[in-house]
Write an enzyme that holds these catalytic residues in place. Structure first.
Site, PDB file in Angstrom:
ATOM      1  N   ASP A   1     -12.243 -28.639  18.538  1.00  0.00           N
ATOM      2  CA  ASP A   1     -13.619 -28.552  18.468  1.00  0.00           C
ATOM      3  C   ASP A   1     -14.452 -29.204  19.035  1.00  0.00           C
ATOM      4  O   ASP A   1     -14.208 -30.364  19.393  1.00  0.00           O
ATOM      5  CB  ASP A   1     -13.716 -28.717  16.893  1.00  0.00           C
ATOM      6  CG  ASP A   1     -13.024 -27.925  15.872  1.00  0.00           C
ATOM      7  OD1 ASP A   1     -12.903 -26.784  16.396  1.00  0.00           O
ATOM      8  OD2 ASP A   1     -12.574 -28.256  14.706  1.00  0.00           O
TER       9      ASP A   1
ATOM     10  N   ASP B   1     -13.587 -17.621   9.444  1.00  0.00           N
ATOM     11  CA  ASP B   1     -13.671 -18.961   8.611  1.00  0.00           C
ATOM     12  C   ASP B   1     -13.732 -18.324   7.164  1.00  0.00           C
ATOM     13  O   ASP B   1     -14.484 -17.702   6.568  1.00  0.00           O
ATOM     14  CB  ASP B   1     -14.829 -19.968   8.815  1.00  0.00           C
ATOM     15  CG  ASP B   1     -14.744 -20.652  10.142  1.00  0.00           C
ATOM     16  OD1 ASP B   1     -13.694 -20.783  10.789  1.00  0.00           O
ATOM     17  OD2 ASP B   1     -15.873 -20.553  10.772  1.00  0.00           O
TER      18      ASP B   1
END
Length: 259
Positions: A11, A130
């Site tokens: 990330d 997600d």
């Protein structure tokens, strides 16, 4: 039987590697290019990069990081975050990525999946999902809801139905991240993973919650995933990629061996 892939996830925020828990409390943990190179040298099968604030901040992808990574590693890598058009996809692929991951942009404009598949081939188009557990309802019968903008915006969409829709549109792979398990190191959400795997015929990458190599074994056996995404477990030096692969191999899971 195909080998099960082990895929480190990086990330990135403001050009730096970051990690949080359940999409919150992110801290700076290093340089993404150097980290990607290390995982490549250790034998990672692929690497995934997410620009975690690009969509919520309404800006484009971090192409400078993509270009630098492409010079350092020689395994497939995918890039997601802030990809909202075929032009964005083309820019990422030209910068050196093998795959593009569409998430928030695809929820808002599903046609980007089919357009990308036509332009670049389904193998280049990954649907990033997600997902958060919620109460079951008429709109969300599975109890798993799609959430976008880095976990900030609930969409009222059933995750299983969205996975099937994306496959029909031409997605070649799904990277399935459980927000509830993310960063906890308590294991993947095996119920969510198996539900999506059973609903589609394309490969599914389990993501969110890896804290021990047994969790990866569970993801690809009980969860039936094609690959396991890892982050904290390797970012903080608890296990290395070769150690994880050897553990999986010793448990009877076929992996691409690196020793």
């Amino acid at each position: 039987m195909l080998s099960k892939r082990v895929i480190p996830c990086l990330d990135v925020r403001n050009g730096r590697l970051t990690k949080g828990v359940k999409f919150q409390g992110n801290v700076d943990i290093g340089d993404p290019v150097e980290t990607a190179k290390r995982y490549y040298e250790e034998g990672a099968d692929e690497i995934v990069f997410y620009d975690i604030t690009a969509s919520s901040e309404g800006r484009g992808i971090f192409l400078d990081v993509v270009e630098e990574v492409a010079k350092q590693i020689f395994i497939p890598f995918s890039v997601g975050g802030g990809i909202n058009s075929v032009e964005d996809m083309r820019a990422v692929l030209r910068a050196g990525a093998e795959k593009v991951s569409v998430n928030s942009g695809a929820v808002k404009n599903p046609d980007i999946i089919s357009q990308g598949a036509v332009q670049f081939g389904s193998q280049c188009v990954v649907l990033g999902m997600d997902v958060k557990r919620v109460d079951k309802s008429e709109d969300i019968p599975s109890g798993f809801e799609v959430v976008i903008h880095g976990g900030r915006k609930h969409m009222g969409m059933d995750a299983i139905e969205w996975a099937k829709t994306a496959e029909a549109l031409g997605a070649g792979e799904i990277c399935l991240n459980s927000i509830d398990a993310d960063g906890t190191k308590d294991g993947y959400d095996l119920e969510l993973t198996s539900l999506v795997v059973e609903a589609v015929s394309i490969p599914v990458i389990a993501s969110g919650g890896a804290g021990h190599p047994q969790h990866m074994v569970d993801a690809v056996t009980k969860g039936k995933a094609s690959a396991a995404l890892i982050a904290s477990i390797v970012h903080y030096g608890e296990w290395s990629v070769p150690e994880i692969k050897k553990f999986m191999h010793d448990q009877g899971v076929r992996t691409r061996m690196v020793w």
